[in-house]
Write an enzyme that holds these catalytic residues in place. Sequence first.
Site, short mmCIF file in Angstrom:
data_model
loop_
_atom_site.label_atom_id
_atom_site.label_comp_id
_atom_site.label_asym_id
_atom_site.label_seq_id
_atom_site.Cartn_x
_atom_site.Cartn_y
_atom_site.Cartn_z
CD1 TRP A 91 37.51 -6.48 -39.41
CD2 TRP A 91 38.20 -4.41 -38.96
NE1 TRP A 91 37.86 -6.42 -38.09
CE2 TRP A 91 38.28 -5.16 -37.78
CE3 TRP A 91 38.58 -3.07 -38.90
CZ2 TRP A 91 38.71 -4.63 -36.56
CZ3 TRP A 91 39.01 -2.54 -37.70
CH2 TRP A 91 39.07 -3.32 -36.56
CG ASP A 141 40.16 1.13 -36.90
OD1 ASP A 141 39.71 0.27 -36.13
OD2 ASP A 141 41.09 0.92 -37.71
#
Lengths: 180, 391
Positions: free
Chosen positions: A109, A128
Amino acid sequence: MKKFDPDALGEKMLRRFAGGTSRRGMLARFGAALVAAPVFPLLPVSRAEAAKPDRSPETKTLFARTAQTADDTKCNYWRYCAIDGSLCTCCGGGVHTCPPGAEPSPVSWVGTCINPEDGKAYLIAYRDCCGKAYCAKCDCNNTDRETQLYTPQLNNDIIWCFGTTSMEYHCSTAVLVGAA
Amino acid sequence: MKSAAKAKLSAALTALALGSALGSLTASPVMAKASVEPEESDVNTLPAATKSWFFVQRGFVLSGTSIYDSATGKLLGQVETPILSDMALDPLGKAYYVSQSIWTKGSRGTRQDYITIYDSTALKVQADIDMPGRLLVGGRKNNFIVSEDGKWGFVYNFSPASSVNLIDFTKRKFVKTIELPGCADLIPNPGVGFSALCSDGSMATVSVMGAKPAITHTAPFFEATNDPVFDNLAYDKGRKQAVMMTYTGLIHIASISATPTIAPAFSIQEAAGIRKGETKPLEVNWYPGGGQPMALHRPSGHLFVLMHKGEYWTHKEGGEEVWEVDLAARKVVKRLMVEGKPRSIEVTQEASPRIITAGEDEAVRVIDPATGNATYTIEHAGGGPITVIEP
């Protein structure tokens, strides 16, 4: 009847173009364009400049008004305006570095954060680090322009461990992609 | 003699004090005799669920969904919901469904996505239904929904392309994957299939009954990136309505059918007599917030919303107050102060409802909507989301 063949058409056009031009000719034309450039009004650029976002304090979010650039292990570090999860800087990694044994997700994101030093907005990819158990250190949950699941690229709750060998979430990084 | 009597009295008093101390340690105030009969281990079962029950998923770190009775505050049992799983209730009350994912070697190896069916009395596994994939996110109630008749399940998948797994609960089988580009947040659509919210601000409706799924869209009615609708919307199957809340506090109500219609939105702040929420910074106001920021009491048509003071883009903040909105009258009829900065709220569907909140302090509170007082505060219960038995 002859079918439409875009490949053949493309080849024909390119050959015709190549036949009528030379490298020197191209360079000459490019040079002329460069010299002439200031003469033309750069309309799209001028418009973009005119539409430049207002970065005065009145237009900044609470996060942007209080962000700092010195300590990337704190939730108010400027790049973390939309981060959610454990900071990799507290887990044996860095602001764009996964801890040993973890694997960065190739997709993420994104957030648009303002650097308080130059007042400019930058695109940040919150990648991540995956493949290890949840680090659970320095948990942050910042939400500037963070949205819901139907706009997933702006949602920070999703486990963004796609394309990695494991989808176990470990921590989050904030990789600077470029000026927004 | 005097000294002997004194010693006797002192001994008697000590025995009395000891007895009373021991008595206070036992469960019963009556001096019941402790059972010394040999025993066998046995296992409890659950009675039929009542409308006073609620379910709390414990969160991102602790797995399991606890079942409580809001009438007593007692923990009745736990449904096995691993971290990042989604639970759905069988509308007929016979089963709990858990949509979940594991890997063959712990956190690695081959991924397996499936729905486990637990019977609602013994909480024993009845079956697993394998399916192609699902979104790992947690905290959402609309990634796994069950049709009103209990026959179909819809599981949202994101790979990162959006799709929905159609599950046949009668045959206990995965049927097919339906592409759902640009949309998420599934809403039951009886007799049609499901509806969903989309990134262009529209609502999509997917008819699954034909050989090929057909997708239609409403006109855009909300701003997906500037003033998004919270994922955890509420569906009222009696009225066939979806009630949605945006970050600024706009309430949208959609009538669900093959061609859904959306009523003009209204502002929760204006419904409370204050200025409406804005997207601009430095505009301090009351805003809705949390992961599950609102709960619909279907019998009365009242919406209970977690509200906090702050600026825009604070949509995950826990609530300081609960605002009760009469949706038909478009009025905030009550404001209650709440403790614990709750991020999840539900309301039981009884005639006299109870508000359930779960928050940052991991405590779950059962609140009387009339007074705002917490009837029960259950520590270490988890953060939600919360589910209730729907009418």
